[in-house]
Scaffold this motif. Structure first.
Motif, PDB file in Angstrom:
ATOM      1  N   LYS A  11      29.195 -40.555  25.626  1.00  0.00           N
ATOM      2  CA  LYS A  11      29.032 -39.542  24.587  1.00  0.00           C
ATOM      3  C   LYS A  11      27.915 -39.976  23.649  1.00  0.00           C
ATOM      4  O   LYS A  11      27.672 -41.164  23.466  1.00  0.00           O
ATOM      5  CB  LYS A  11      30.323 -39.370  23.796  1.00  0.00           C
ATOM      6  N   THR A  12      27.271 -38.991  23.040  1.00  0.00           N
ATOM      7  CA  THR A  12      26.178 -39.252  22.117  1.00  0.00           C
ATOM      8  C   THR A  12      26.629 -40.200  21.012  1.00  0.00           C
ATOM      9  O   THR A  12      26.008 -41.238  20.776  1.00  0.00           O
ATOM     10  CB  THR A  12      25.683 -37.932  21.493  1.00  0.00           C
ATOM     11  N   CYS A  14      30.059 -42.167  19.769  1.00  0.00           N
ATOM     12  CA  CYS A  14      31.436 -42.518  20.096  1.00  0.00           C
ATOM     13  C   CYS A  14      31.576 -44.029  20.025  1.00  0.00           C
ATOM     14  O   CYS A  14      30.723 -44.755  20.548  1.00  0.00           O
ATOM     15  CB  CYS A  14      31.771 -42.015  21.497  1.00  0.00           C
ATOM     16  N   GLY A  15      32.628 -44.501  19.380  1.00  0.00           N
ATOM     17  CA  GLY A  15      32.864 -45.940  19.296  1.00  0.00           C
ATOM     18  C   GLY A  15      33.013 -46.580  20.662  1.00  0.00           C
ATOM     19  O   GLY A  15      32.465 -47.648  20.937  1.00  0.00           O
ATOM     20  N   TRP A  16      33.761 -45.911  21.542  1.00  0.00           N
ATOM     21  CA  TRP A  16      33.953 -46.456  22.891  1.00  0.00           C
ATOM     22  C   TRP A  16      32.616 -46.510  23.638  1.00  0.00           C
ATOM     23  O   TRP A  16      32.302 -47.502  24.287  1.00  0.00           O
ATOM     24  CB  TRP A  16      34.950 -45.604  23.689  1.00  0.00           C
ATOM     25  N   SER A  17      31.840 -45.431  23.538  1.00  0.00           N
ATOM     26  CA  SER A  17      30.547 -45.395  24.219  1.00  0.00           C
ATOM     27  C   SER A  17      29.598 -46.451  23.656  1.00  0.00           C
ATOM     28  O   SER A  17      28.865 -47.093  24.409  1.00  0.00           O
ATOM     29  CB  SER A  17      29.912 -43.997  24.097  1.00  0.00           C
ATOM     30  N   ALA A  18      29.621 -46.656  22.347  1.00  0.00           N
ATOM     31  CA  ALA A  18      28.770 -47.693  21.741  1.00  0.00           C
ATOM     32  C   ALA A  18      29.140 -49.071  22.277  1.00  0.00           C
ATOM     33  O   ALA A  18      28.268 -49.892  22.575  1.00  0.00           O
ATOM     34  CB  ALA A  18      28.896 -47.654  20.220  1.00  0.00           C
ATOM     35  N   ASP A  35      24.256 -38.653  29.114  1.00  0.00           N
ATOM     36  CA  ASP A  35      24.965 -38.206  27.922  1.00  0.00           C
ATOM     37  C   ASP A  35      25.746 -36.937  28.254  1.00  0.00           C
ATOM     38  O   ASP A  35      25.162 -35.874  28.471  1.00  0.00           O
ATOM     39  CB  ASP A  35      23.964 -37.953  26.795  1.00  0.00           C
ATOM     40  N   ILE A  36      27.069 -37.047  28.268  1.00  0.00           N
ATOM     41  CA  ILE A  36      27.925 -35.933  28.679  1.00  0.00           C
ATOM     42  C   ILE A  36      28.083 -34.876  27.586  1.00  0.00           C
ATOM     43  O   ILE A  36      28.594 -33.795  27.853  1.00  0.00           O
ATOM     44  CB  ILE A  36      29.300 -36.416  29.174  1.00  0.00           C
ATOM     45  N   ILE A  37      27.636 -35.183  26.378  1.00  0.00           N
ATOM     46  CA  ILE A  37      27.673 -34.200  25.297  1.00  0.00           C
ATOM     47  C   ILE A  37      26.389 -33.365  25.326  1.00  0.00           C
ATOM     48  O   ILE A  37      26.424 -32.143  25.242  1.00  0.00           O
ATOM     49  CB  ILE A  37      27.833 -34.881  23.921  1.00  0.00           C
ATOM     50  N   GLN A  38      25.261 -34.018  25.452  1.00  0.00           N
ATOM     51  CA  GLN A  38      23.968 -33.326  25.456  1.00  0.00           C
ATOM     52  C   GLN A  38      23.741 -32.529  26.742  1.00  0.00           C
ATOM     53  O   GLN A  38      22.989 -31.556  26.739  1.00  0.00           O
ATOM     54  CB  GLN A  38      22.821 -34.331  25.277  1.00  0.00           C
ATOM     55  N   ASN A  39      24.362 -32.944  27.840  1.00  0.00           N
ATOM     56  CA  ASN A  39      24.145 -32.277  29.117  1.00  0.00           C
ATOM     57  C   ASN A  39      25.485 -32.056  29.827  1.00  0.00           C
ATOM     58  O   ASN A  39      26.019 -32.971  30.455  1.00  0.00           O
ATOM     59  CB  ASN A  39      23.209 -33.113  29.997  1.00  0.00           C
ATOM     60  N   PRO A  40      26.055 -30.854  29.734  1.00  0.00           N
ATOM     61  CA  PRO A  40      27.348 -30.572  30.358  1.00  0.00           C
ATOM     62  C   PRO A  40      27.377 -30.826  31.872  1.00  0.00           C
ATOM     63  O   PRO A  40      28.435 -31.107  32.430  1.00  0.00           O
ATOM     64  CB  PRO A  40      27.584 -29.090  30.044  1.00  0.00           C
ATOM     65  N   PRO A  56      34.356 -43.269  28.056  1.00  0.00           N
ATOM     66  CA  PRO A  56      33.209 -43.453  28.936  1.00  0.00           C
ATOM     67  C   PRO A  56      33.626 -43.835  30.353  1.00  0.00           C
ATOM     68  O   PRO A  56      34.703 -44.368  30.588  1.00  0.00           O
ATOM     69  CB  PRO A  56      32.417 -44.588  28.285  1.00  0.00           C
ATOM     70  N   CYS A  57      32.709 -43.562  31.275  1.00  0.00           N
ATOM     71  CA  CYS A  57      32.862 -43.974  32.669  1.00  0.00           C
ATOM     72  C   CYS A  57      31.566 -44.652  33.104  1.00  0.00           C
ATOM     73  O   CYS A  57      30.492 -44.257  32.681  1.00  0.00           O
ATOM     74  CB  CYS A  57      33.111 -42.774  33.582  1.00  0.00           C
TER      75      CYS A  57
END
Length: 111
Positions: A11-12, A14-18, A35-40, A56-57
């Protein structure tokens, strides 16, 4: 050690993504970020490959790690002898959720 092929579905903001982003940086590993938020379409790709909607994955050498923290990614890399353990500190926690402020703020989407 061979250079791993890593694709990160994050995610753009997100604590987990960071935390997940910090691990390849810590070990100087190249990776492709989606980026799953910027690009569906990347979210759909992640869900199709992982079989679930949580992020995240990371896909590492063809193996999908679904809904992981940075700590879990680091453990995977060490356990699979992709990297050797390091005491280098990261700029962000490897296992922390998003701050409340992030959830309450507006996220700007680029389409």
């Amino acid at each position: 050690m061979n250079t791993p092929q890593i694709t990160a579905y994050l995610k753009t903001y997100c604590g987990w993504s960071a935390g997940v982003r910090a691990v390849p940086t810590k070990y100087n590993l190249a990776y492709t970020e989606k980026d799953i938020i910027q690009n569906p379409a990347f979210r759909w790709e992640m869900e199709t490959k992982s079989g679930q909607p949580l992020s995240p994955c990371l896909e590492i050498n063809g193996e999908m790690l679904a809904d992981v923290s940075g700590e879990e990614v680091e453990k995977y890399l060490i356990d699979h002898k992709i990297v050797q353990s390091s005491d280098v500190q990261t700029d962000v926690p490897l296992n922390a959720p998003c701050a409340t402020e992030q959830h309450e703020s507006n996220v700007k989407l680029n389409f």
